[in-house]
Design an enzyme around this catalytic site. Structure first.
Site, mmCIF file in Angstrom:
data_model
loop_
_atom_site.group_PDB
_atom_site.id
_atom_site.type_symbol
_atom_site.label_atom_id
_atom_site.label_comp_id
_atom_site.label_asym_id
_atom_site.label_seq_id
_atom_site.Cartn_x
_atom_site.Cartn_y
_atom_site.Cartn_z
ATOM 1 N N ASP B 385 0.860 -1.183 0.000
ATOM 2 C CA ASP B 385 0.000 0.000 0.000
ATOM 3 C C ASP B 385 0.895 1.231 0.000
ATOM 4 O O ASP B 385 1.589 1.516 0.984
ATOM 5 C CB ASP B 385 -0.883 -0.038 1.272
ATOM 6 C CG ASP B 385 -1.748 1.194 1.417
ATOM 7 O OD1 ASP B 385 -2.624 1.201 2.305
ATOM 8 O OD2 ASP B 385 -1.559 2.167 0.656
ATOM 9 N N HIS B 386 0.886 1.956 -1.100
ATOM 10 C CA HIS B 386 1.804 3.089 -1.237
ATOM 11 C C HIS B 386 1.516 4.238 -0.284
ATOM 12 O O HIS B 386 2.326 5.150 -0.136
ATOM 13 C CB HIS B 386 1.813 3.607 -2.675
ATOM 14 C CG HIS B 386 3.178 4.042 -3.132
ATOM 15 N ND1 HIS B 386 3.942 4.930 -2.409
ATOM 16 C CD2 HIS B 386 3.925 3.705 -4.202
ATOM 17 C CE1 HIS B 386 5.099 5.132 -3.027
ATOM 18 N NE2 HIS B 386 5.116 4.400 -4.114
#
Lengths: 462, 413
Positions: B385-386
């Site tokens: 998850d950036h």
């Protein structure tokens, strides 16, 4: 020998006396130990006398508007001592009222100073020791000083001193532009005192949004109250019967200002020291007693609420905390802490300022998808009819779900109007519930309906 | 005073429940907290604990009967009380067992009872005129947006009102998508209402994909060392240690040193978890579930394997409790056994990353000296998850994990 109570409360302010009555309602035997006046600061030297003075100040101001009815009123017979006496009467009446309530609920009142000597034991200044299953510390707070401005009760005044003035100074420098400082500015200016307010932060009422505070600032400026924000006071000297104060603004620019007296209202210090708490292993931090859920301290039988713990120092919050603590003691399951988003803030200036929950600034700082709807008072018929058009209602909400995050109001009756919005927040109503409810016309409450309509995109009167 | 015991929603997504067996019989005394029967829901078979007290006067739903949430299953009252009037006024139907329908030819169905109704006749929750759920306007709106049926929630607000907090706390099982529904074999288009389980998977995975900007990194791990070690360790063992137990342990130990990979984006705040709970994706007949091993760093591979065996069996039997399949901060999905070489998985909240493990295959590799060799390689693809994990951090973790798999002794240091 000592009798055993279910609950022993030290302090009879809004936290203490409410705790006692709630405890009695839940079947507990309670005793309140109070070393000063029954009712604590709020009743005697805080909320109540200040609101009484504000009422008198506003009466006096409105007398000045009597010419609009063609009646000339000579206000030169104004005598502050009468005003002062009425504020004391209000305080005394309420203090008697609290005594009556305590008696009615069979709560024992002991007028002495108490010190904690054990998890269930409090030693009194009279020599006896009382024992109780639970102890509740509700000893409140006291006005805080700033370095270089120690209270002397004569020239450097605390809010206590200001509320006990029987004669008004010609000029007053108020250090601190929060709620209390602004209320005193309002009172003193109404009675003809030349007032300057000095506030360290960027605007008055730092707890509110800048635009909300600006409404009050504009009103103050119109009344010739001098407002200096972003400014601090370094020290003072006496010069020919008046006080000369050194001020410095955030750019380092220095100036001096003169006043007959200085009022320092920069906050209040918790009174948790000198309660003997070290004897039971509770470490007090800068006067504040550390507490966890249900306002319990590290010692399970000892709880602390109100101004003596960290957090906003508000009477209604103190009462709420007391209710939670007592319900927990009685074996109920209240919420572990009062929800900070649901604590109302009220400033009784003219115009009034009120709010709860997140300010627009806070919501943005938290990175929430926040939006605001602002409705100006002048859009509501009633405000025009009564000549109270300055002000606005602001609802801060989540742009995705329309959930109400907070509200900020400035204007007449703001402290009353707030509650409709606060109820909406508490009951998880949506702005559309307010927007579609019929509000009587003409009332100031219509401003709330319109602000809610603004959230939905169909504000009608602005 | 006679009162009815009704079928309650024992899990957030439950529509109907099937009485598996009655623990209390007619005439038995029931105290608050007693288990009165076992009910099979869309998720698992659960104990129905009575909140009411009294004598069980009449059973209205027999073993095998399928009952809608809200409908009565029994009557409690005083011994000897005449409840004929009560039964009449309630119009309480007596539920008989319902014949199970099978729409698909598939083997080994989990013991579930799902009424297959044609889509048109199943009423949307809002139209149940007789039982309007008490919920705050905000909760109602959020539920609508999230596709949650309010009938499945318990309210903690005044008077049992459902409030926002109740939506946030309802456990939501969620895993990586893997199995595909088999095509019906009669050439005709079929249309049926998605089961509660499928709806939850659909909603939660869509939300994860929408909210978390997914990106993927891949390495190939040389598995020879691990596989031979495992084979040696398993020789004397009756129950063999699964490969997944090793992977879970290695991931846990690696996560200790990579806080970003055990963090989560929560409304503008980053929560970093101290206790490492890892979920393993388990394929079910009609869905996915992730049983969770708690506190992996303080468990040995043997402990993890034993726990996993129990949980996987429960999962396949549909008996996992919500606290056994929620809250994993990291998840592993292994499709090696299905022959998949590599794949990418959807992140399973509250985690911010998930590891997709492919099959270990003998693969030609180039040696240092340029000659050709063969190794057993497995593709490890990490989804991250950036919002919380930047590429370099994910890379560091993945490479460290690969290193641990290849040189397990290093974690002993």
């Amino acid at each position: 020998m000592a009798e055993k109570y279910d609950l022993l409360i030290i302090g009879s302010g809004p936290a203490g006396y409410v705790a006692g009555i709630r405890a009695a309602q839940l079947g507990m035997r309670a005793v309140i130990v109070e070393k000063g006046k029954v009712g604590g600061v709020c009743l005697n030297i805080g909320c109540i006398p200040s609101k009484a003075l504000i009422h008198q100040a506003e009466l006096f101001l409105s007398l000045g508007e009597s010419e609009k009815t063609g009646v000339k009123i000579d206000r030169s017979a104004f005598d502050y001592t009468t005003v002062f006496s009425s504020s004391r009467k209000a305080a005394d009446d309420l203090s008697k009222g609290v005594r009556f309530l305590l008696k009615k609920n069979n709560i024992t009142l002991v007028e002495a100073e108490g010190k904690v000597v054990g998890p269930h034991d409090v030693a009194l200044s009279t020599g006896e020791t009382l024992q109780a299953e639970h102890l509740l510390l509700a000893t409140g707070s006291t006005p805080r000083e700033i370095p270089g401005f120690s209270f002397d009760g004569k020239d450097i005044l605390s809010s206590d001193d200001a509320l006990m003035l029987e004669k008004l100074p010609k000029s007053l420098l108020i250090l601190g532009g929060g709620a209390i400082g602004c209320e005193f500015a309002h009172i003193m200016n109404a009675f003809g005192v030349q007032v300057t307010v000095v506030e360290m932060m960027d605007h008055l009422l730092p707890a509110e949004d800048a635009d909300t505070a600006a409404i009050l600032e504009r009103s103050f400026k119109k009344r010739k109250i001098t407002v200096k924000t972003g400014t601090t006071a370094g020290g003072y000297r006496r010069e020919k019967g008046s006080l000369v104060v050194q001020l410095e603004d955030r750019n380092g620019k220095k100036e001096e200002t003169e006043a007959e007296k200085i009022l320092v209202v920069v906050g209040r210090k918790a009174l948790g020291d000198r309660l003997g708490l070290e004897s039971v292993g509770i470490t007090v931090e800068k006067g504040a007693v550390p507490v966890g859920d249900y306002y319990q301290t590290a010692v399970p039988s000892i709880y602390a609420v109100g101004d003596v713990i960290a957090g906003p120092q508000l009477a209604h919050l103190a009462s709420k905390e007391a209710e939670i603590a007592v319900e927990h003691m009685a074996g109920r399951s209240p919420e572990p802490k009062a929800d900070p988003m649901l604590v109302p803030r009220a400033v009784y200036t003219e115009p009034q300022v009120a709010g709860f929950g997140m300010t627009e600034k806070e919501a943005k700082e938290k990175g929430l998808p926040a939006a605001v709807s602002v409705f100006p008072y002048r859009g509501a018929g009633k405000s025009v009819a009564v000549g109270k058009t300055e002000g606005q209602v602001k609802i801060i909400y989540r742009s995705d779900t329309k959930e109400i995050l907070g509200a900020g109001l400035a204007g007449a009756q703001a402290t009353e109007l707030l509650h409709e919005l606060l109820l909406a927040k508490k009951a998880e109503l949506l702005p559309e519930d307010l927007a579609t409810m019929i509000h009587a016309h003409p009332t100031l409450s219509e401003t709330l309906m319109e602000a809610a309509r603004g959230v939905e995109g169909w504000m009608i009167h602005a | 005073m006679a009162e009815a015991i009704v079928m309650t929603a024992l899990s957030p997504t439950m529509d109907t429940g099937t009485i598996v067996s009655w623990v209390k019989k007619e005439g038995d005394q029931v105290s608050s907290g007693d288990v009165i029967c076992e009910v099979e829901t869309d998720k698992a078979t659960m104990d129905y604990e009575s909140l009411q007290e009294g004598t069980l006067l009449k059973v209205l739903a027999e073993e095998g009967a399928s009952v809608r949430v809200g409908d009565p299953i029994a009557v409690l009252g005083e011994p000897g009380e005449d409840i004929s009037v009560f039964l009449q006024s309630r119009g309480a139907p007596v539920h008989k067992p319902v014949a199970k329908e099978k729409a698909e030819t598939s083997s080994a169905q989990p013991p579930e009872n799902e009424e297959k109704k044609p889509a048109a006749s199943s009423p949307p929750p809002a139209d149940r005129a007789t039982d309007r759920v008490k919920a705050s306007p905000l909760a109602r709106k959020l539920a609508e947006e999230l596709g949650i049926d309010l009938h499945h929630l318990r309210g903690s607000g005044p008077g049992g009102r459902i409030i926002k907090r109740d939506l946030e706390e309802s456990p939501k099982p969620k895993t990586a998508p893997a199995a595909q529904a088999p095509l019906s074999d009669d050439g005709v288009e079929k249309r049926e209402t998605a089961s509660g389980k499928r709806k939850v998977i659909a909603q939660r995975l869509s939300e994860s994909m929408r909210q978390a900007p997914h990106y993927y990194e891949k390495v190939h791990a040389v598995m020879d060392g691990l596989l031979s070690t495992r084979e040696r360790l398993n020789r004397p063992r009756e129950r063999k240690l699964s490969l997944n137990s090793f992977l879970i342990k290695f991931a846990a130990e690696t996560l200790k040193n990579h806080p970003a990979l055990r963090s989560s984006w929560q409304d503008g705040e980053i929560v970093t978890y101290g206790r490492i709970d890892i979920g393993l994706a388990v394929a079910l007949e009609d869905g996915l579930i992730t049983p969770v091993i708690r506190n992996c760093t303080s468990k040995s591979i043997v402990d993890i394997d034993a726990e996993l065996a129990v949980l996987v069996e429960k999962a396949k039997a549909g008996r996992l409790q919500p606290e056994e399949y929620t809250g994993a901060i990291f998840t592993i999905s292994n499709l090696g056994a299905w022959g998949i070489e590599e794949f990418t998985a959807v992140i399973n909240p509250p985690g911010s990353s998930i590891l997709a493990v492919g099959a270990a295959r003998r693969t030609p590799v180039a040696e240092e000296d340029g000659s050709m060799g063969v190794r057993t390689l497995a593709a490890l693809t990490l989804s991250a998850d950036h919002r919380v994990i930047d590429g370099a951090k994910a890379a560091a973790f993945l490479v460290a994990l690969k290193n641990t798999i290849e040189y397990p002794l290093d974690i002993m240091l």
